[in-house]
Design an enzyme around this catalytic site. Sequence first.
Site, short mmCIF file in Angstrom:
data_model
loop_
_atom_site.label_atom_id
_atom_site.label_comp_id
_atom_site.label_asym_id
_atom_site.label_seq_id
_atom_site.Cartn_x
_atom_site.Cartn_y
_atom_site.Cartn_z
N CYS A 200 32.21 43.06 41.84
CA CYS A 200 33.33 42.99 40.72
C CYS A 200 34.44 43.67 41.13
CB CYS A 200 32.81 43.67 39.54
SG CYS A 200 31.06 43.04 38.91
N LYS B 236 33.06 39.19 48.49
CA LYS B 236 33.72 39.63 49.70
C LYS B 236 33.05 41.19 50.23
CE LYS B 236 36.53 40.02 52.89
NZ LYS B 236 36.77 39.10 54.23
#
Length: 616
Positions: free
Chosen positions: A2, A611
């Site tokens: 997040c 990522k």
Amino acid sequence: MCGIVGYVGTDKSLEVLLGGLKRLEYRGYDSAGIAVIAPDGSLATAKRAGKLDVLTDELQQHPIPDGGTGIGHTRWATHGGPTDCNAHPHLGDDGRLAVIHNGIIENFATLRDELLAEEFTFESETDTEVAAVLLGREYRAAGSLSEAFQRVVSRLEGAFTLLALHQDQPHVVVGARRNSPLVIGLGEGENFLGSDVAAFVEHTQRALAIGQDQIVTITPEQVTVTDFAGAPVEVEPFDVAWDATAAEKGGWPSFMAKEIAEEPDAVANTLRGRAADGAVHIPELDALGDEFFLGIDQITIVACGTAAYAGLVGSYAIEKWARVPVTVELSHEFRYREPVISGGTLIVSISQSGETMDTLMAVKYAREAGAKAISVCNTQGATIPRESDAALYTHAGPEVAVASTKAFVGQIAALYLFGLSLARVRGTLSAAQQRDAVAELFAVPEKIRAVLESKDTIAQLAHWMSDTRSVLFLGRHVGYPIALEGALKLKELAYIHAEGFAAGELKHGPIALIEPGQPVFVVVPSPRWSDELHKKVVSNIQEIRARGARVIAIAEAGDAAVLPFADEVIRIPLAAPLFEPLLSVIPLQIFAMELAVAKGLDVDQPRNLAKSVTVE
């Protein structure tokens, strides 16, 4: 995973929050939302499932008032699906406070039952709403956001970053972290919070990284950090080494295309200032003293995904040069198999973000068992370096595309530096051998530039193969992890089946996959280094070609032995064999990107990927 942004300052919170979330998109997400204290003192929120553009469209159609205080969030779903209702922020205290959260609250079910018993209600399926409702209850009891927040985070179990604001205290944002990233940005009359510095680097390059189990309170003029018990904590500031323009496309069609083009600089910047007089000297490691390294009797590299393949490449070089046993472990497997660890064990962790949860937990486990630890990382202010004895930063610059390219070559370069530094300390290479290796390594950036010149040819090959459903990759020695990385890149970007194998395993099973037309990339080792190994790979090529495979060989300039048996040959410049991975991986990265482009896919934000994986 997040993305989190917090801001307290002037009446520009929407600009700061949306801009920060845009720069955090690379972390991966499936919904987005913001909460702002409006000029009239009310709390205004907006949140939508989908990309950030969906939220901005919502704000254009149904604007909310701007203000000087706000929090923003991009969510990667864990508890509950990617819906508007489950998106953050979540509200408490009858809609007067808002909470955003990264991580997993492991005891949320117990806390939820406690609150349900007191007749509190919930609208979402998330663990985050439990924290918001709990904070609302504690705020009513304490009358202070900071005190209530301290009570709440002390009760939470798991890994989390939590931010909150309350309309009763319109110029305050509070945050806390446990095994999840949170960085402070220091401004003039304004302050920031973010999952990483990309959230606020457009506004300030002065930052603070808070530690484990710490709480931060920001106002326009002040930043206060305490532990979970409320005791003050001193935090050292640092300057971000890049500016906002480094995290922009700058005219490139994608961040991935830009970052592949930046790989020569990523390697050069990692090497810069770390060699003198033909020997490697790394200030961050030299500060530990020679005794630290002379006491090592085994090295374990822990990492996940692409970073693990960088570790495999590095392990060949470190073991050859420094004559220390090196193993490479997947971080998420390492601590569950009761590995043998002693005071002579050195853990080398690799994480682009420095926040990979599995790797962080592996480092902590090893440290508790008495191991020494060094981290290879690309992000200042990250958690894993702070859990290590020293950090070897790659200086590859911000990597925005989810699938790693330039960070990968930076990690390999850093491991080469570490191996040569360790060999110097241990006396396992002569001065002449060190000079030769250093010269070869520092010549690599220009050789990468030469490989990049063939990008159009590789792109054409990828477009010809755009309907391919399966691709195999083969390699031996240092070419094996490059085969693994080539397969991973194709899976990540093009969503097609791809597998990497050690070429010697071919006859032990994988050759059954070969059928007419099957594309196979083969990373061919230099015949100058080991003619025997080279002959074996050429033999492997003949075996698969005899069964109808379409062979694409990656071979050094002048290697004519592959020509009769390969359908296509991609040439790389001559290099010392141990350094060839820094060259041979480039065509595979370009191929995966271009094949995805040919299929009309988003190469910067592949589906389902994040990522920075900050949950286990």
